[in-house]
Design a protein around this motif. Structure first.
Motif, PDB file in Angstrom:
ATOM      1  N   ASP A 188      98.233  45.899  60.522  1.00  0.00           N
ATOM      2  CA  ASP A 188      97.884  44.677  61.242  1.00  0.00           C
ATOM      3  C   ASP A 188      98.595  43.429  60.737  1.00  0.00           C
ATOM      4  O   ASP A 188      98.227  42.310  61.096  1.00  0.00           O
ATOM      5  CB  ASP A 188      96.369  44.453  61.226  1.00  0.00           C
ATOM      6  N   ASP A 189      99.634  43.600  59.888  1.00  0.00           N
ATOM      7  CA  ASP A 189     100.371  42.423  59.430  1.00  0.00           C
ATOM      8  C   ASP A 189     101.812  42.802  59.132  1.00  0.00           C
ATOM      9  O   ASP A 189     102.113  43.940  58.753  1.00  0.00           O
ATOM     10  CB  ASP A 189      99.713  41.797  58.201  1.00  0.00           C
ATOM     11  N   LEU A 190     102.718  41.852  59.309  1.00  0.00           N
ATOM     12  CA  LEU A 190     104.139  42.111  59.147  1.00  0.00           C
ATOM     13  C   LEU A 190     104.520  42.459  57.712  1.00  0.00           C
ATOM     14  O   LEU A 190     105.441  43.246  57.490  1.00  0.00           O
ATOM     15  CB  LEU A 190     104.949  40.906  59.623  1.00  0.00           C
ATOM     16  N   ASP A 191     103.816  41.875  56.739  1.00  0.00           N
ATOM     17  CA  ASP A 191     104.135  42.196  55.343  1.00  0.00           C
ATOM     18  C   ASP A 191     103.965  43.690  55.079  1.00  0.00           C
ATOM     19  O   ASP A 191     104.781  44.315  54.393  1.00  0.00           O
ATOM     20  CB  ASP A 191     103.246  41.394  54.384  1.00  0.00           C
ATOM     21  N   SER A 192     102.911  44.271  55.637  1.00  0.00           N
ATOM     22  CA  SER A 192     102.687  45.711  55.457  1.00  0.00           C
ATOM     23  C   SER A 192     103.763  46.518  56.170  1.00  0.00           C
ATOM     24  O   SER A 192     104.250  47.533  55.649  1.00  0.00           O
ATOM     25  CB  SER A 192     101.304  46.097  55.998  1.00  0.00           C
ATOM     26  N   VAL A 193     104.149  46.075  57.363  1.00  0.00           N
ATOM     27  CA  VAL A 193     105.214  46.754  58.110  1.00  0.00           C
ATOM     28  C   VAL A 193     106.516  46.714  57.327  1.00  0.00           C
ATOM     29  O   VAL A 193     107.213  47.726  57.179  1.00  0.00           O
ATOM     30  CB  VAL A 193     105.392  46.115  59.504  1.00  0.00           C
ATOM     31  N   HIS A 194     106.858  45.539  56.772  1.00  0.00           N
ATOM     32  CA  HIS A 194     108.084  45.411  55.987  1.00  0.00           C
ATOM     33  C   HIS A 194     108.056  46.333  54.779  1.00  0.00           C
ATOM     34  O   HIS A 194     109.045  47.018  54.472  1.00  0.00           O
ATOM     35  CB  HIS A 194     108.268  43.968  55.535  1.00  0.00           C
ATOM     36  N   ALA A 195     106.931  46.358  54.083  1.00  0.00           N
ATOM     37  CA  ALA A 195     106.816  47.202  52.889  1.00  0.00           C
ATOM     38  C   ALA A 195     106.974  48.680  53.251  1.00  0.00           C
ATOM     39  O   ALA A 195     107.656  49.440  52.550  1.00  0.00           O
ATOM     40  CB  ALA A 195     105.481  46.957  52.198  1.00  0.00           C
ATOM     41  N   LEU A 196     106.361  49.074  54.343  1.00  0.00           N
ATOM     42  CA  LEU A 196     106.438  50.466  54.780  1.00  0.00           C
ATOM     43  C   LEU A 196     107.873  50.850  55.120  1.00  0.00           C
ATOM     44  O   LEU A 196     108.381  51.890  54.680  1.00  0.00           O
ATOM     45  CB  LEU A 196     105.503  50.658  55.982  1.00  0.00           C
ATOM     46  N   LEU A 197     108.547  50.014  55.889  1.00  0.00           N
ATOM     47  CA  LEU A 197     109.890  50.356  56.340  1.00  0.00           C
ATOM     48  C   LEU A 197     110.920  50.308  55.213  1.00  0.00           C
ATOM     49  O   LEU A 197     111.992  50.908  55.327  1.00  0.00           O
ATOM     50  CB  LEU A 197     110.314  49.448  57.497  1.00  0.00           C
ATOM     51  N   GLN A 198     110.594  49.623  54.123  1.00  0.00           N
ATOM     52  CA  GLN A 198     111.472  49.649  52.951  1.00  0.00           C
ATOM     53  C   GLN A 198     111.495  51.034  52.316  1.00  0.00           C
ATOM     54  O   GLN A 198     112.445  51.391  51.616  1.00  0.00           O
ATOM     55  CB  GLN A 198     111.009  48.620  51.909  1.00  0.00           C
ATOM     56  N   GLY A 199     110.445  51.805  52.558  1.00  0.00           N
ATOM     57  CA  GLY A 199     110.305  53.084  51.864  1.00  0.00           C
ATOM     58  C   GLY A 199     110.662  54.314  52.675  1.00  0.00           C
ATOM     59  O   GLY A 199     110.640  55.426  52.148  1.00  0.00           O
ATOM     60  N   VAL A 200     110.961  54.165  53.988  1.00  0.00           N
ATOM     61  CA  VAL A 200     111.307  55.328  54.802  1.00  0.00           C
ATOM     62  C   VAL A 200     112.733  55.192  55.320  1.00  0.00           C
ATOM     63  O   VAL A 200     113.307  54.097  55.325  1.00  0.00           O
ATOM     64  CB  VAL A 200     110.317  55.515  55.976  1.00  0.00           C
ATOM     65  N   HIS A 201     113.292  56.311  55.771  1.00  0.00           N
ATOM     66  CA  HIS A 201     114.687  56.337  56.196  1.00  0.00           C
ATOM     67  C   HIS A 201     114.853  56.457  57.711  1.00  0.00           C
ATOM     68  O   HIS A 201     115.948  56.261  58.231  1.00  0.00           O
ATOM     69  CB  HIS A 201     115.406  57.508  55.525  1.00  0.00           C
ATOM     70  N   GLY A 202     113.798  56.830  58.400  1.00  0.00           N
ATOM     71  CA  GLY A 202     113.811  56.952  59.854  1.00  0.00           C
ATOM     72  C   GLY A 202     112.383  56.895  60.357  1.00  0.00           C
ATOM     73  O   GLY A 202     111.431  56.926  59.564  1.00  0.00           O
TER      74      GLY A 202
ATOM     75  N   SER B 111      99.259  47.202  69.066  1.00  0.00           N
ATOM     76  CA  SER B 111      99.763  46.047  68.315  1.00  0.00           C
ATOM     77  C   SER B 111     100.624  46.499  67.143  1.00  0.00           C
ATOM     78  O   SER B 111     101.711  45.960  66.896  1.00  0.00           O
ATOM     79  CB  SER B 111      98.586  45.204  67.811  1.00  0.00           C
ATOM     80  N   SER B 112     100.151  47.511  66.420  1.00  0.00           N
ATOM     81  CA  SER B 112     100.906  48.040  65.289  1.00  0.00           C
ATOM     82  C   SER B 112     102.219  48.662  65.746  1.00  0.00           C
ATOM     83  O   SER B 112     103.280  48.421  65.165  1.00  0.00           O
ATOM     84  CB  SER B 112     100.065  49.081  64.547  1.00  0.00           C
ATOM     85  N   ASP B 113     102.155  49.480  66.811  1.00  0.00           N
ATOM     86  CA  ASP B 113     103.364  50.138  67.311  1.00  0.00           C
ATOM     87  C   ASP B 113     104.425  49.119  67.708  1.00  0.00           C
ATOM     88  O   ASP B 113     105.621  49.303  67.441  1.00  0.00           O
ATOM     89  CB  ASP B 113     103.031  51.001  68.529  1.00  0.00           C
TER      90      ASP B 113
END
Length: 249
Positions: free
Chosen positions: A48-62, A93-95
């Motif tokens: 529910d927040d962009l900071d979490s999205v950014h953190a998540l995407l830093q750790g995955v490759h696809g 919203s998350s998607d």
């Protein structure tokens, strides 16, 4: 050292109801297909927040965006059609946040069902809200009595989908009442049902490996060939990882 890529997968979500708590969930075909293709699935609940999205995407490759309910057309400036059964707002919203950031980063992405529709919308395309109404001559794309409803597919040979299926008659599992109308800029159609309904799109952009399938290669009725969609995707993720390593070096 393991070279298996980490592949994010968004989870579906159901809100609390009476004595049943809220929960996130995922059909096993998605993560099993990624495992079989050589990736490591990372299941992502609604964020529910962009900071979490950014953190998540830093750790995955696809990233793989799954199917499910319908995107709410009101979020894109259209009226709610009676046939639409919207996703839970928390998931949608998350998607949408995730897809925006995946596109911004040019992260390799595979959208399936609703995931393909979101990919197309986020990139500037739009949707038919109900195939029966908008395309009355189309064959059935949804059977309430058969969760594994299948129909034939016409593919473009010089495409990822073409590499997977080759020549000959192809049948895929497809269950939807919405469909792509206008294809987003930068994408091309690489598979259709013989009635003309779009069943796959692929990026034409040199800097972004992105594919969408309206059909479901992960479902229990999928053919032995269908797993190759995931193999091609995981191979594309690995190639993207290698390119980034070369740039760093």
């Amino acid at each position: 050292m393991s070279c298996k890529p980490l592949i994010g997968i968004n989870a579906d979500f159901r809100a609390a109801a009476r004595s049943v708590p809220a929960y996130a969930y995922l059909a096993s075909g998605y993560f099993q297909s990624i495992l079989k293709a050589g990736g490591v699935p990372v299941v992502v609940p609604p964020l529910d927040d962009l900071d979490s999205v950014h953190a998540l995407l830093q750790g995955v490759h696809g990233f793989v965006f799954i199917g499910g309910g319908d995107l709410d057309p009101r979020n894109d400036g259209f009226m709610l059609h009676p046939s639409v059964r919207p996703l839970d707002p928390a998931r949608e919203s998350s998607d949408r946040m995730l897809m925006n950031e995946v596109a911004e980063r040019r992260m390799p992405v595979l959208g399936i069902g609703t995931g393909m529709q979101l990919l197309n919308i986020q990139q500037g395309g739009n949707l038919f809200l109900d195939i029966k109404e908008d395309l009355p001559n189309a064959v059935p794309h949804f059977d309430a009595q058969d969760a594994n409803h299948r129909h034939t597919l016409d593919v473009v040979s010089d495409s990822l989908v073409g590499r997977v299926y080759g020549d000959g008659e192809i049948r895929v599992s497809s269950r939807h009442h919405m469909a792509i109308d206008e294809v987003a800029p930068g994408f091309r159609v690489t598979a259709r049902c013989p009635d003309g309904v779009i069943e796959a799109i692929e990026s034409e952009m040199m800097d972004w490996f992105a594919i969408g399938t309206q059909f479901h290669p992960e479902c229990s009725a999928a053919s032995a060939l269908d797993i190759r969609i995931f193999e091609e995707f995981v191979d594309g993720v690995k190639e993207s990882m290698d390119q980034r390593l070369r740039l760093v070096a």
